[in-house]
Design a protein around this motif. Structure first.
Motif, PDB file in Angstrom:
ATOM      1  N   ILE A 280       9.634  15.914 -26.004  1.00 12.46           N
ATOM      2  CA  ILE A 280       8.640  15.346 -25.096  1.00 12.46           C
ATOM      3  C   ILE A 280       7.580  16.398 -24.828  1.00 12.46           C
ATOM      4  O   ILE A 280       7.901  17.531 -24.447  1.00 12.46           O
ATOM      5  CB  ILE A 280       9.301  14.885 -23.781  1.00 12.46           C
ATOM      6  N   LYS A 281       6.325  16.036 -25.059  1.00 17.95           N
ATOM      7  CA  LYS A 281       5.224  16.974 -24.878  1.00 17.95           C
ATOM      8  C   LYS A 281       4.956  17.155 -23.386  1.00 17.95           C
ATOM      9  O   LYS A 281       4.906  16.187 -22.626  1.00 17.95           O
ATOM     10  CB  LYS A 281       3.975  16.453 -25.567  1.00 17.95           C
ATOM     11  N   LYS A 282       4.755  18.404 -22.987  1.00 15.78           N
ATOM     12  CA  LYS A 282       4.417  18.695 -21.590  1.00 15.78           C
ATOM     13  C   LYS A 282       2.984  18.223 -21.326  1.00 15.78           C
ATOM     14  O   LYS A 282       2.097  18.421 -22.157  1.00 15.78           O
ATOM     15  CB  LYS A 282       4.505  20.189 -21.309  1.00 15.78           C
ATOM     16  N   THR A 283       2.755  17.648 -20.166  1.00 13.40           N
ATOM     17  CA  THR A 283       1.414  17.164 -19.832  1.00 13.40           C
ATOM     18  C   THR A 283       0.753  17.991 -18.742  1.00 13.40           C
ATOM     19  O   THR A 283      -0.453  17.906 -18.556  1.00 13.40           O
ATOM     20  CB  THR A 283       1.467  15.694 -19.374  1.00 13.40           C
ATOM     21  N   GLN A 284       1.552  18.775 -18.020  1.00  9.87           N
ATOM     22  CA  GLN A 284       0.978  19.602 -16.964  1.00  9.87           C
ATOM     23  C   GLN A 284       1.172  21.070 -17.317  1.00  9.87           C
ATOM     24  O   GLN A 284       2.284  21.502 -17.602  1.00  9.87           O
ATOM     25  CB  GLN A 284       1.638  19.293 -15.632  1.00  9.87           C
TER      26      GLN A 284
ATOM     27  N   ASN B 133       4.286  29.676 -22.921  1.00 15.23           N
ATOM     28  CA  ASN B 133       5.469  28.821 -22.810  1.00 15.23           C
ATOM     29  C   ASN B 133       5.401  27.697 -23.844  1.00 15.23           C
ATOM     30  O   ASN B 133       4.327  27.324 -24.299  1.00 15.23           O
ATOM     31  CB  ASN B 133       5.577  28.234 -21.410  1.00 15.23           C
ATOM     32  N   PRO B 134       6.525  27.140 -24.223  1.00 18.97           N
ATOM     33  CA  PRO B 134       6.517  26.062 -25.221  1.00 18.97           C
ATOM     34  C   PRO B 134       5.753  24.833 -24.701  1.00 18.97           C
ATOM     35  O   PRO B 134       5.757  24.545 -23.509  1.00 18.97           O
ATOM     36  CB  PRO B 134       7.991  25.739 -25.433  1.00 18.97           C
ATOM     37  N   LYS B 135       5.122  24.110 -25.636  1.00 20.21           N
ATOM     38  CA  LYS B 135       4.340  22.929 -25.271  1.00 20.21           C
ATOM     39  C   LYS B 135       5.211  21.674 -25.180  1.00 20.21           C
ATOM     40  O   LYS B 135       4.757  20.642 -24.714  1.00 20.21           O
ATOM     41  CB  LYS B 135       3.229  22.710 -26.288  1.00 20.21           C
ATOM     42  N   TYR B 136       6.437  21.763 -25.682  1.00 22.80           N
ATOM     43  CA  TYR B 136       7.342  20.614 -25.663  1.00 22.80           C
ATOM     44  C   TYR B 136       8.595  20.950 -24.875  1.00 22.80           C
ATOM     45  O   TYR B 136       9.044  22.104 -24.852  1.00 22.80           O
ATOM     46  CB  TYR B 136       7.740  20.218 -27.093  1.00 22.80           C
ATOM     47  N   LEU B 137       9.150  19.901 -24.263  1.00 25.76           N
ATOM     48  CA  LEU B 137      10.455  20.060 -23.615  1.00 25.76           C
ATOM     49  C   LEU B 137      11.513  20.032 -24.705  1.00 25.76           C
ATOM     50  O   LEU B 137      11.261  19.565 -25.822  1.00 25.76           O
ATOM     51  CB  LEU B 137      10.675  18.950 -22.596  1.00 25.76           C
ATOM     52  N   LYS B 138      12.714  20.474 -24.392  1.00 33.32           N
ATOM     53  CA  LYS B 138      13.775  20.592 -25.406  1.00 33.32           C
ATOM     54  C   LYS B 138      13.997  19.259 -26.127  1.00 33.32           C
ATOM     55  O   LYS B 138      13.675  18.198 -25.597  1.00 33.32           O
ATOM     56  CB  LYS B 138      15.050  21.068 -24.752  1.00 33.32           C
ATOM     57  N   PRO B 139      14.541  19.287 -27.297  1.00 31.73           N
ATOM     58  CA  PRO B 139      14.804  18.046 -28.032  1.00 31.73           C
ATOM     59  C   PRO B 139      15.878  17.225 -27.321  1.00 31.73           C
ATOM     60  O   PRO B 139      16.863  17.753 -26.818  1.00 31.73           O
ATOM     61  CB  PRO B 139      15.311  18.503 -29.391  1.00 31.73           C
ATOM     62  N   TYR B 140      15.637  15.916 -27.311  1.00 29.92           N
ATOM     63  CA  TYR B 140      16.587  14.965 -26.727  1.00 29.92           C
ATOM     64  C   TYR B 140      17.072  14.047 -27.830  1.00 29.92           C
ATOM     65  O   TYR B 140      16.331  13.704 -28.756  1.00 29.92           O
ATOM     66  CB  TYR B 140      15.920  14.136 -25.633  1.00 29.92           C
ATOM     67  N   GLU B 141      18.311  13.624 -27.713  1.00 26.60           N
ATOM     68  CA  GLU B 141      18.873  12.713 -28.706  1.00 26.60           C
ATOM     69  C   GLU B 141      18.678  11.273 -28.240  1.00 26.60           C
ATOM     70  O   GLU B 141      18.916  10.952 -27.072  1.00 26.60           O
ATOM     71  CB  GLU B 141      20.377  12.991 -28.903  1.00 26.60           C
ATOM     72  N   VAL B 142      18.211  10.423 -29.148  1.00 22.65           N
ATOM     73  CA  VAL B 142      18.021   8.993 -28.834  1.00 22.65           C
ATOM     74  C   VAL B 142      19.389   8.354 -28.811  1.00 22.65           C
ATOM     75  O   VAL B 142      20.158   8.463 -29.779  1.00 22.65           O
ATOM     76  CB  VAL B 142      17.106   8.308 -29.879  1.00 22.65           C
TER      77      VAL B 142
END
Length: 122
Positions: A96-100, A108-117
């Motif tokens: 999930i891409k960070k928006t704030q 810092n990374p631009k994405y939150l950690k990977p999530y499994e569907v």
């Protein structure tokens, strides 16, 4: 005598003057002079108003059609460039891409950690 004088004055004020391109009454008040007893003019005006109303309705219909055609063309052009929505299956990993962002988070990374569907809604 006064009645005749008013009739003459009305006639003169309602007569087209070549030098000004209008009647004196129209120059003063911005509209043509009408006689209260002239029913023929009222009939002609009503017919003219009805004709203008009909023409305005026709123009509006043409404009509606034109707008609808342009909207369809715009939609078609927009959809040419549009990508299909990404389809995810259970078990896929998504980030999930960070928006704030804050000023301190430049590195810092631009994405939150990977999530499994887990489940897919159809």
């Amino acid at each position: 005598m006064i009645l005749r004088h008013r009739n003459v004055e009305r006639y003169l004020n309602g007569t087209y003057q070549r030098s000004i391109g209008l009647t004196p009454f129209e120059l003063t008040f911005g509209v043509n002079m009408r006689s209260k007893g002239d029913k023929l003019i009222k009939i002609i005006e009503e017919e003219h108003i009805a004709k203008l109303s009909e023409e305005r309705h026709e123009v509006r219909e043409k404009v509606r059609e034109s707008i609808k055609k342009m909207q369809e063309e715009n939609k078609e052009n927009y959809n040419k460039k549009r990508k299909e929505a990404t389809s995810y299956e259970p078990g896929n990993l998504v980030a999930i891409k960070k928006t704030q962002f804050s000023q301190e988070s430049k590195l810092n990374p631009k994405y939150l950690k990977p999530y499994e569907v887990i489940m897919r809604n159809v």
